[in-house]
Design an enzyme around this catalytic site. Sequence first.
Site, PDB file in Angstrom:
ATOM      1  N   SER A  22       0.862  -1.114   0.037  1.00 51.56           N
ATOM      2  CA  SER A  22       0.066  -0.053  -0.061  1.00 51.56           C
ATOM      3  C   SER A  22       0.883   1.361  -0.059  1.00 51.56           C
ATOM      4  O   SER A  22       0.417   2.391   0.075  1.00 51.56           O
ATOM      5  CB  SER A  22      -1.020  -0.052   1.183  1.00 51.56           C
ATOM      6  OG  SER A  22      -0.104  -0.381   2.318  1.00 51.56           O
ATOM      7  N   ASN A 108      -2.062  -3.291  13.057  1.00 51.30           N
ATOM      8  CA  ASN A 108      -3.428  -3.203  12.862  1.00 51.30           C
ATOM      9  C   ASN A 108      -3.968  -1.966  13.670  1.00 51.30           C
ATOM     10  O   ASN A 108      -5.113  -1.229  13.357  1.00 51.30           O
ATOM     11  CB  ASN A 108      -4.078  -4.255  13.395  1.00 51.30           C
ATOM     12  CG  ASN A 108      -3.862  -5.713  12.608  1.00 51.30           C
ATOM     13  OD1 ASN A 108      -3.283  -5.427  11.423  1.00 51.30           O
ATOM     14  ND2 ASN A 108      -4.231  -6.797  12.889  1.00 51.30           N
ATOM     15  N   HIS A 154     -40.479  22.591  -9.737  1.00 50.36           N
ATOM     16  CA  HIS A 154     -40.548  21.727 -11.179  1.00 50.36           C
ATOM     17  C   HIS A 154     -39.886  22.419 -12.110  1.00 50.36           C
ATOM     18  O   HIS A 154     -40.235  22.392 -13.366  1.00 50.36           O
ATOM     19  CB  HIS A 154     -42.093  21.582 -11.515  1.00 50.36           C
ATOM     20  CG  HIS A 154     -42.832  21.064 -10.398  1.00 50.36           C
ATOM     21  ND1 HIS A 154     -43.001  19.557 -10.044  1.00 50.36           N
ATOM     22  CD2 HIS A 154     -43.359  21.473  -9.243  1.00 50.36           C
ATOM     23  CE1 HIS A 154     -43.681  19.567  -9.052  1.00 50.36           C
ATOM     24  NE2 HIS A 154     -44.027  20.631  -8.477  1.00 50.36           N
ATOM     25  N   SER A 275     -14.809  26.436 -27.160  1.00 51.19           N
ATOM     26  CA  SER A 275     -15.111  25.084 -27.996  1.00 51.19           C
ATOM     27  C   SER A 275     -13.712  24.932 -28.861  1.00 51.19           C
ATOM     28  O   SER A 275     -13.263  25.981 -29.476  1.00 51.19           O
ATOM     29  CB  SER A 275     -16.029  24.827 -28.631  1.00 51.19           C
ATOM     30  OG  SER A 275     -15.786  24.308 -29.868  1.00 51.19           O
ATOM     31  N   LYS A 281     -18.456  29.772 -28.425  1.00 48.90           N
ATOM     32  CA  LYS A 281     -18.625  29.167 -27.020  1.00 48.90           C
ATOM     33  C   LYS A 281     -17.980  29.657 -25.796  1.00 48.90           C
ATOM     34  O   LYS A 281     -16.885  30.173 -25.670  1.00 48.90           O
ATOM     35  CB  LYS A 281     -18.592  27.655 -27.038  1.00 48.90           C
ATOM     36  CG  LYS A 281     -19.372  26.868 -27.766  1.00 48.90           C
ATOM     37  CD  LYS A 281     -20.788  26.995 -27.669  1.00 48.90           C
ATOM     38  CE  LYS A 281     -21.300  26.238 -26.277  1.00 48.90           C
ATOM     39  NZ  LYS A 281     -21.256  24.886 -26.494  1.00 48.90           N
ATOM     40  N   GLU A 288     -19.702  22.106 -14.249  1.00 44.34           N
ATOM     41  CA  GLU A 288     -19.992  21.079 -14.760  1.00 44.34           C
ATOM     42  C   GLU A 288     -19.033  19.909 -13.957  1.00 44.34           C
ATOM     43  O   GLU A 288     -19.305  18.699 -13.933  1.00 44.34           O
ATOM     44  CB  GLU A 288     -19.738  21.011 -16.502  1.00 44.34           C
ATOM     45  CG  GLU A 288     -20.686  21.752 -17.157  1.00 44.34           C
ATOM     46  CD  GLU A 288     -20.513  21.814 -18.292  1.00 44.34           C
ATOM     47  OE1 GLU A 288     -21.461  21.829 -19.197  1.00 44.34           O
ATOM     48  OE2 GLU A 288     -19.368  22.012 -19.120  1.00 44.34           O
ATOM     49  N   TYR A 315      -9.280  -7.456  11.937  1.00 48.72           N
ATOM     50  CA  TYR A 315      -8.540  -6.960  10.814  1.00 48.72           C
ATOM     51  C   TYR A 315      -8.558  -7.839   9.681  1.00 48.72           C
ATOM     52  O   TYR A 315      -8.332  -9.151   9.672  1.00 48.72           O
ATOM     53  CB  TYR A 315      -7.395  -6.388  11.058  1.00 48.72           C
ATOM     54  CG  TYR A 315      -6.372  -6.052  10.071  1.00 48.72           C
ATOM     55  CD1 TYR A 315      -6.661  -4.751   9.531  1.00 48.72           C
ATOM     56  CD2 TYR A 315      -5.688  -6.743   9.362  1.00 48.72           C
ATOM     57  CE1 TYR A 315      -6.246  -3.903   8.783  1.00 48.72           C
ATOM     58  CE2 TYR A 315      -5.001  -6.192   8.208  1.00 48.72           C
ATOM     59  CZ  TYR A 315      -5.288  -4.958   7.674  1.00 48.72           C
ATOM     60  OH  TYR A 315      -4.632  -4.402   6.445  1.00 48.72           O
ATOM     61  N   GLN A 320      -7.181  -2.627   3.699  1.00 47.38           N
ATOM     62  CA  GLN A 320      -6.156  -1.988   3.258  1.00 47.38           C
ATOM     63  C   GLN A 320      -6.966  -1.068   2.112  1.00 47.38           C
ATOM     64  O   GLN A 320      -6.517  -0.005   1.748  1.00 47.38           O
ATOM     65  CB  GLN A 320      -4.979  -2.385   2.685  1.00 47.38           C
ATOM     66  CG  GLN A 320      -3.937  -1.812   2.060  1.00 47.38           C
ATOM     67  CD  GLN A 320      -2.870  -2.756   1.682  1.00 47.38           C
ATOM     68  OE1 GLN A 320      -2.264  -3.199   2.773  1.00 47.38           O
ATOM     69  NE2 GLN A 320      -2.641  -2.811   0.457  1.00 47.38           N
ATOM     70  N   LYS A 323      -8.152   3.375   2.160  1.00 48.57           N
ATOM     71  CA  LYS A 323      -7.663   4.716   2.076  1.00 48.57           C
ATOM     72  C   LYS A 323      -7.794   5.304   1.147  1.00 48.57           C
ATOM     73  O   LYS A 323      -7.977   6.762   0.855  1.00 48.57           O
ATOM     74  CB  LYS A 323      -6.142   4.271   2.646  1.00 48.57           C
ATOM     75  CG  LYS A 323      -5.753   4.220   3.977  1.00 48.57           C
ATOM     76  CD  LYS A 323      -4.428   3.891   4.284  1.00 48.57           C
ATOM     77  CE  LYS A 323      -4.060   2.670   4.163  1.00 48.57           C
ATOM     78  NZ  LYS A 323      -4.954   1.731   5.191  1.00 48.57           N
TER      79      LYS A 323
HETATM   80  N1  ARG Z   1      -1.244  -1.753   5.201  1.00 48.89           N
HETATM   81  C1  ARG Z   1      -2.197  -2.376   6.018  1.00 48.89           C
HETATM   82  C2  ARG Z   1      -3.507  -1.294   5.782  1.00 48.89           C
HETATM   83  O1  ARG Z   1      -3.399  -0.431   5.284  1.00 48.89           O
HETATM   84  C3  ARG Z   1      -1.822  -2.455   7.544  1.00 48.89           C
HETATM   85  C4  ARG Z   1      -1.024  -3.651   7.769  1.00 48.89           C
HETATM   86  C5  ARG Z   1      -1.950  -4.523   8.570  1.00 48.89           C
HETATM   87  N2  ARG Z   1      -1.321  -5.674   7.729  1.00 48.89           N
HETATM   88  C6  ARG Z   1      -1.489  -6.927   8.526  1.00 48.89           C
HETATM   89  N3  ARG Z   1      -1.154  -7.818   7.591  1.00 48.89           N
HETATM   90  N4  ARG Z   1      -1.876  -7.117   9.571  1.00 48.89           N
HETATM   91  O2  ARG Z   1      -4.460  -1.876   6.108  1.00 48.89           O
END
Ligand code: ARG
Length: 443
Positions: A22, A108, A154, A275, A281, A288, A315, A320, A323
Amino acid sequence: MNFLRKRFNKGLRKEVLEFSSSLKFDKRLYKYDIDGSIAHAKMLGKCGIISKRESCRIVKGLEEIHQEIENGKLKLRNAEDIHMAIEARLIQKIGSPGKKLHTARSRNDQVVLDFRMFLRDAVGEIIKLLRNLQEVILGVARKNLSVIMPGYTHLQHAQPVLFSHHIMSYFFMLNRDAQRLRDCLKRINVMPLGACALAGTSLPIDRKYVARLLGFSSVSENSIDTVSDRDFAIETLGHLVLIMVHLSRLSEELILWSSSEFNFIEIDESFCTGSSIMPQKKNPDIPELIRGKAGRVFGDLATLTMTMKGLPLSYNRDMQEDKEPVFDAVDTVKECLKIYISLLKNIKVNKDKMYLAANDGFSVATDLTDYLVKKGVPFRQAYSIVAQIVMHCIKNGKRIDELSLNEFRSFCVKFKADVYKNLNVKFSIESKKSVGGTATIRG
Ligand code: ARG
């Protein structure tokens, strides 16, 4: 160095590392990871889990790594994630004390810590931007306080309203957005470290001390929930979605209003494109794009809710995937708010065009009904009298205010000469007495 491979005979395949790492997106968490690790190391030293000297060396090492990353000296690569990259660099830099940093901690709980710290800052910044945009809207409303426009339902003329009243609707939407985010901060700002992998630790840690050092207002209460929970991120995404709903609706109105059919506003040329083929234009690309980007943010919420919905506690590596949608939504919302702040500051309101449109059609029909009600006619009866008047006008190609008093009285004898002043759009607006209505000053 890969200290996670000791239990394996084989190394991790290159393509597996590439697939599963990641680092490419979580490296933007480095500052939070380092701040969190510094607080953790201080706590380990204070509680006597590692020596004071070791704690100080770790802190110093981490501060240097922060510098190395900031000035581009440390290339972050070849690690599963930002947490491993920083820990590996620390061990490489300071040797054995570095190997003690991960005592009483797991990735974790560490990853949730970083994520919560990131969101805490991001939400704070978004609240500030919302406030700035609210100020700009207030400025536009003040500058055009008495501009009259047709109010729509409307997308048909409904009743005349003040443009300032209309635009202030967005002020109140953004106000609720800011309130929601502020409330959500309470649930983001909970300190997860100490949950470790999922069960807590047998080492004598001080979680409240870490919380104090990092500015958290409380510590999480269940270690399994702590590492499994992404509600705070989903909740934030939900609020960001609503911000985008609001910006997208405003965009839709600006796009309509800047069309030659409406011509109510002009978006400054510096925000428009031309345009490649049609020389005349002037396109409203920014609203938009914002309307378009709203879809991305809804997608981000869908991504995270779908990721989480089938996961067993606690977990799982699926998490992962939490994010990128959050980063994308935060970046998108910030970008959109920023560009809206400058776009709205530079908007031109065509008050004559709006006024003409407000006078067009039958937007004072409801005022005429109110007039009869005030003369003692029951509302439903007044409604049908005015509906017949409208029909009569349409049939004879007349506006309501072009009818003679005799014509009015042929529909209802309660009509008197004072009816005409009720047919004026300004009168209509200023006659509104209810709190929250469109009148400039309410009675
Ligand atoms: N990179 C992982 C995440 O973003 C965190 C690591 C936890 N990995 C694990 N094998 N317990 O969630």
